[in-house]
Design a protein around this motif. Structure first.
Motif, mmCIF file in Angstrom:
data_model
loop_
_atom_site.group_PDB
_atom_site.id
_atom_site.type_symbol
_atom_site.label_atom_id
_atom_site.label_comp_id
_atom_site.label_asym_id
_atom_site.label_seq_id
_atom_site.Cartn_x
_atom_site.Cartn_y
_atom_site.Cartn_z
ATOM 1 N N SER A 3 3.295 -6.501 2.598
ATOM 2 C CA SER A 3 3.309 -6.543 1.235
ATOM 3 C C SER A 3 4.061 -7.885 0.733
ATOM 4 C CB SER A 3 4.104 -5.167 0.768
ATOM 5 O OG SER A 3 4.231 -5.187 -0.742
ATOM 6 N N SER A 59 7.103 -4.653 -2.311
ATOM 7 C CA SER A 59 7.817 -4.002 -1.252
ATOM 8 C C SER A 59 9.290 -3.759 -1.709
ATOM 9 C CB SER A 59 7.993 -4.866 -0.139
ATOM 10 O OG SER A 59 8.587 -6.311 -0.758
ATOM 11 N N THR A 60 9.797 -4.155 -2.844
ATOM 12 C CA THR A 60 11.081 -3.857 -3.348
ATOM 13 C C THR A 60 11.126 -2.640 -4.189
ATOM 14 O OG1 THR A 60 11.678 -6.326 -3.483
ATOM 15 C CG2 THR A 60 12.890 -4.832 -4.963
ATOM 16 N N GLY A 118 6.749 -9.331 -2.142
ATOM 17 C CA GLY A 118 7.956 -9.111 -2.696
ATOM 18 C C GLY A 118 8.103 -8.024 -3.913
ATOM 19 N N PHE A 163 6.393 -3.129 9.210
ATOM 20 C CA PHE A 163 6.522 -3.523 7.901
ATOM 21 C C PHE A 163 6.399 -5.128 8.006
ATOM 22 C CE2 PHE A 163 8.571 -5.053 3.873
ATOM 23 C CZ PHE A 163 7.324 -5.017 3.245
ATOM 24 N N ASN A 164 5.750 -5.696 7.280
ATOM 25 C CA ASN A 164 5.987 -7.155 7.169
ATOM 26 C C ASN A 164 5.846 -7.754 5.762
ATOM 27 O OD1 ASN A 164 5.604 -8.088 9.947
ATOM 28 N ND2 ASN A 164 3.749 -7.349 9.843
ATOM 29 N N HIS A 165 6.845 -8.511 5.391
ATOM 30 C CA HIS A 165 6.789 -9.082 3.936
ATOM 31 C C HIS A 165 6.553 -10.408 3.909
ATOM 32 C CE1 HIS A 165 9.303 -10.943 0.629
ATOM 33 N NE2 HIS A 165 9.090 -9.986 0.152
ATOM 34 N N TYR A 166 5.698 -10.775 2.732
ATOM 35 C CA TYR A 166 5.121 -12.072 2.829
ATOM 36 C C TYR A 166 5.110 -12.630 1.239
ATOM 37 C CZ TYR A 166 2.818 -11.019 7.293
ATOM 38 O OH TYR A 166 2.473 -10.854 8.352
ATOM 39 N N HIS A 167 5.479 -13.660 1.155
ATOM 40 C CA HIS A 167 5.319 -14.629 0.203
ATOM 41 C C HIS A 167 3.803 -14.386 -0.403
ATOM 42 C CE1 HIS A 167 9.368 -16.149 0.143
ATOM 43 N NE2 HIS A 167 9.094 -16.762 1.250
#
Length: 136
Positions: A96, A101-102, A98, A123-127
């Protein structure tokens, strides 16, 4: 006793011939004979009478009695494999950006983990630009 040996025995019974069974299993006739020898050695008795020049196999009394046991053994082996496969949890992978995911995903993840406590969550966080590249 291996699954290959038991399958070989049942295939020989079904086809009625070592040569036909070897063809069906895509192995050589000597390789099939070695499987049968190993099975008979482990069991401690002869399953198949082998006679030179005879095309059709002949089962011994113990060979006939072994057929339902071999079928049961294969069925049980299949159930064991199914259990092993079903015991392996599927991994739930999520990526997702930011803002999502926030604000949205924490509640979703909490609910998911309560409903599926044994399922691994990655879970992976991406720009944004990275996420767009993955999606495209």
């Amino acid at each position: 006793m291996t699954i290959l040996e038991v399958e070989a025995f049942l295939n020989i019974v079904k086809s009625g011939s070592l040569t036909a069974s070897a063809d069906t299993l895509f192995i050589s006739q000597p390789a099939l004979s070695r499987r049968m020898d190993a099975l008979e050695k482990e069991l401690g008795y002869t399953l198949i009478l082998r006679k030179k020049g005879q095309r059709r196999i002949e089962l011994t009394a113990k060979g006939r009695a072994f057929i339902p046991l071999a079928e049961q053994w294969l069925k049980l082996w299949g159930e064991v494999r199914d259990l092993a496969e079903s015991a392996t949890p599927t991994t739930f992978r999520v990526a997702s950006v930011g803002s999502v995911s926030t604000y949205i995903l924490p509640g979703v993840f909490r609910s998911f983990m309560q409903a599926y406590p044994d399922c691994p969550l990655i879970f992976n966080h991406y720009h944004s630009q990275e996420a767009y590249a993955f999606v495209s």
